[in-house]
Design an enzyme around this catalytic site. Structure first.
Site, short mmCIF file in Angstrom:
data_model
loop_
_atom_site.label_atom_id
_atom_site.label_comp_id
_atom_site.label_asym_id
_atom_site.label_seq_id
_atom_site.Cartn_x
_atom_site.Cartn_y
_atom_site.Cartn_z
N SER A 141 0.84 -1.19 0.00
CA SER A 141 0.00 0.00 0.00
C SER A 141 0.87 1.24 0.00
O SER A 141 1.99 1.23 0.55
CB SER A 141 -0.92 0.03 1.24
OG SER A 141 -1.61 1.26 1.32
N TYR A 154 -1.67 -0.43 10.32
CA TYR A 154 -1.73 -0.70 8.88
C TYR A 154 -0.48 -0.17 8.18
O TYR A 154 0.13 -0.89 7.38
CB TYR A 154 -2.98 -0.04 8.31
CG TYR A 154 -3.22 -0.38 6.85
CD1 TYR A 154 -3.63 -1.66 6.47
CD2 TYR A 154 -3.06 0.58 5.85
CE1 TYR A 154 -3.86 -1.98 5.15
CE2 TYR A 154 -3.29 0.28 4.52
CZ TYR A 154 -3.69 -1.00 4.16
OH TYR A 154 -3.91 -1.30 2.85
#
Length: 272
Positions: A141, A154
């Site tokens: 990501s 995350y």
């Protein structure tokens, strides 16, 4: 007649994983689909009119390494060695380090996003080396490039994914096995649905899948999708800390796991 190539995809019950499954199916691949919610994959596959002889579904919670390894072993036994393995399954929760329970959330995030990826690749490394070919694809990501407020679990897990895939790529570079890292920007999936901040260059999963399919086909070692987010990523890398901190000072925090709209009491809010 040669058998169609095989792709294994984790987190295939929704979002990016499901879109990638459909893209590969349209390209003529056989599918090995791994997820916790196997019934959702089956309903979706039937609704799409997919040929049942071209796909198999394996149930596994990717945060459980033994389940993941067992599912991959089943794939090898039933369908053979994949040409492409996409470790896509992931979770995203906000955390507050001052809250004791959020340390468990951090551990769960790592178990799925990082250890789960390594467990997915584990079963295929030696067979691919022996064959002299194969592609191991890690879905990271843009959030792994710099830390975002409330998003430490995350961001840290995806930073780990980027470094892990790079390490594996170098290890396997002379074996014929290619390791590909893809960093999505914002994609409209259950993981981003409740975000309470702006999401520039938001993509639909199908559009992302088209671009990811092309990147994997070209065996690019690293790609940010969409290209606009690649420029954002370059800027973030070189922005001095003082400017970065000032720019994000008023950014809303990521929802903690207990604050998510879809995390009802007694319900597991994980999406893959």
């Amino acid at each position: 007649m040669a058998e169609a190539p095989l792709v294994l995809i984790t987190g295939a019950s929704s979002g990016i994983g499901q879109a990638l499954a459909w893209r590969y199916y349209q390209a003529g691949y056989r599918l090995a689909l791994v997820a916790r919610r196997t019934e959702l994959i089956q309903v979706w596959a039937q609704a799409q009119g997919m040929d049942a002889s071209r796909y198999a579904i394996y149930g596994a919670d990717v945060s459980d390494r033994d389940q993941t390894i067992a599912a991959c072993a089943q794939c090898l036994q039933q369908q053979g060695l994949p040409d492409v393995v996409v470790a896509n399954a992931g979770v995203s929760y906000g955390i507050d380090t001052a809250e004791r329970e959020d340390l468990e959330v951090l551990a769960q995030t790592y178990a799925t996003n990082v250890i789960g990826m390594a467990a997915t690749f584990h079963a295929f490394v030696r067979p691919m080396q022996a064959r002299g070919s194969g592609k191991l694809v890690g879905i990271a990501s843009v959030a792994g490039i710099r830390g975002l407020p409330g998003h430490g679990a995350y961001c840290a897990s995806k930073a780990a994914v980027i470094s892990y895939c790079e390490s594996l790529r170098v290890e396997l570079q002379r074996s014929g096995v290619q390791v590909i890292t893809i960093c999505p920007g914002f994609v409209a999936t259950p993981l981003t649905r409740e975000n309470r901040y702006g999401m520039p260059f938001l993509m639909q999963p199908e559009a992302f899948a088209d671009k990811a399919y092309a990147v994997i086909g070209k065996a690019r070692s690293y790609a940010v999708i969409p290209w606009q987010m690649a420029w954002v990523a370059r800027l973030l890398r070189c922005l001095p800390n003082a400017l970065y901190d000032r720019a994000l000072a008023n950014r809303p925090r990521k929802h903690r796991h207990r604050e998510r709209v879809d995390a009802m009491p007694g319900q597991d809010p994980r999406k893959p």
